[in-house]
Design an enzyme around this catalytic site. Structure first.
Site, PDB file in Angstrom:
ATOM      1  N   GLU A  34      -0.739  -2.904  13.833  1.00  0.00           N
ATOM      2  CA  GLU A  34      -1.845  -2.892  12.878  1.00  0.00           C
ATOM      3  C   GLU A  34      -3.116  -3.439  13.516  1.00  0.00           C
ATOM      4  O   GLU A  34      -4.219  -3.070  13.132  1.00  0.00           O
ATOM      5  CB  GLU A  34      -1.479  -3.722  11.652  1.00  0.00           C
ATOM      6  N   SER A  60       0.835  -1.207   0.000  1.00  0.00           N
ATOM      7  CA  SER A  60       0.000   0.000   0.000  1.00  0.00           C
ATOM      8  C   SER A  60       0.867   1.253   0.000  1.00  0.00           C
ATOM      9  O   SER A  60       1.713   1.417   0.871  1.00  0.00           O
ATOM     10  CB  SER A  60      -0.919   0.010   1.223  1.00  0.00           C
TER      11      SER A  60
END
Length: 390
Positions: A239, A156
């Protein structure tokens, strides 16, 4: 400062600084405008002390957890843009450096992240699937450097990254989880090629990274050689943990508010019942998330607590956006653009629903989270590996 005073301070700041028309201004913009907007917004948050409240005070954070909860709830309530480009740097890279980095590595990179240094995560590989330990990218020691060859995928923001958190295999003979090392990779190093992966509506959020005889200084090794798997758990823990505080507040504010608005023209008992169920689930998620973050300060969290929150959030997000797409009808199905600086709750319901599936994969797919919850949280027998099962 009392929480009430702090909330008033954040509200006043949001009223003065959150761009009123950012959603329309950030819809369909060229890539360069998106990057410039993201960096400018991060700089404003940093100047106010709101960019990295979860970092230690020494590095520009130190905000108490109860104030962090207020901060994220107010940013969400005022529909502030998300820090899309800075996300990996302020969460994953910072957590890795703080847990396992050297003092020199922290001094080099933490201030640079605050100055706008962009990071990407180089974990996933084409043939490894959700089995992170199955990675094939190699790093061979050559004097005071490592020579790296391989490929990463689903990176990403890779097109804009200055640095990469890279996992590579340094001992091909060792058991899968014991032969991996963790590196900091300068993305300007020769031998790196970044290719955008363009999706069906023309966006290129994900990228492939090709590594051809890329030289990484040994000083950029994080932790000990062959112990990168353990270091990676700090990255993945970020995360599944602290990042969820902001995301949960956004889902419970803007996301739910827009869902209610979308349902207003077709409101009946069945729709109201679905909305009530979502509101109950959001309240439960908020409670879980806030409890996790609060206990995290004293390191009193369980081994599977972050996985519970991550799984709950990702699947609730999926159900809510699915319902929004259903309620939105044809108009929702034909919307092809959304604001570049929004999250998964932009109000473009079909695009949000498609994007919600992304969140069930990074940081460990939902199946992985259930395995962690079963084995580490509930103490159930370990799931056999494919080789053991055969």
């Amino acid at each position: 400062m009392s929480l009430a005073d702090f909330r008033s301070e954040v509200r006043a700041w949001c009223a003065d600084h959150v761009p009123a028309d950012w959603r329309s201004d950030q819809t369909g913009v060229p890539d360069a405008e998106f990057v410039a907007f993201q960096k400018a917004w991060f700089a404003q948050l940093h100047a106010a002390g709101f960019a990295v409240p979860h970092w230690p005070a020494r590095w520009g954070g130190g905000m108490p957890v109860d104030q962090q909860i207020v901060l994220y709830s107010e940013l969400a309530a005022h529909d502030a843009p998300r820090l899309v480009l800075a996300f990996v740097g302020i969460h994953h890279a910072a957590s890795t450096l703080l847990v396992a980095g050297t003092e020199e590595q922290r001094a080099r990179h933490l201030p640079a992240i605050l100055d706008g240094e962009i990071w990407v995560q180089g974990f996933s590989e084409p043939e490894a699937g959700s089995d992170l330990a199955g990675l094939r990218t190699t790093a061979r020691r050559v004097d005071d450097t490592y020579l790296v060859n391989g490929q990463k995928i689903w990176a990403s923001g890779g097109l804009h990254a200055d640095w990469c958190l890279l996992l590579a295999r340094t001992d091909p003979e060792a058991p899968k989880r014991r032969g991996i090392s963790y590196f900091l990779l300068d993305m300007t190093t020769p031998g790196i090629e970044v290719r955008p992966i363009r999706n069906a509506i023309g966006e290129s959020h994900f990228c492939e990274i090709f590594l051809d005889d890329v030289v990484i200084p040994a000083a950029n090794l994080i932790g000990a050689e062959n112990e990168g798997w353990q270091v990676a758990q700090a990255t993945l823990g970020a995360e599944r943990g602290m990042t969820m505080l902001e995301l949960t507040e956004r889902l419970g504010n803007a996301g739910f508010r827009w869902l209610v608005q979308a349902c207003s023209p077709v409101m009946d008992a069945r729709v109201a019942d679905r909305l009530a169920q979502f509101e109950i689930e959001i309240a439960g998620l908020r409670g879980l998330c806030r409890d996790l973050v609060s206990r995290g300060e004293s390191e009193a969290t369980g081994a599977a607590d972050a996985s519970v929150v991550k799984l709950f959030y990702s699947e609730l997000l999926q159900r809510m956006t699915d319902f929004g797409a259903e309620i939105g009808g044809l108009a929702a199905h034909t919307t092809l653009t959304k604001p570049a600086s929004s999250g998964w709750e932009s109000g473009a319901w079909m695009l949000d629903f498609i994007g919600s599936w992304e969140w069930t994969i990074p940081g460990g797919a939902s199946e992985i989270q259930r395995t962690i919850i079963a084995e580490r949280g509930l103490g159930l027998p370990r799931e056999p590996s494919p080789s053991e099962a055969s």
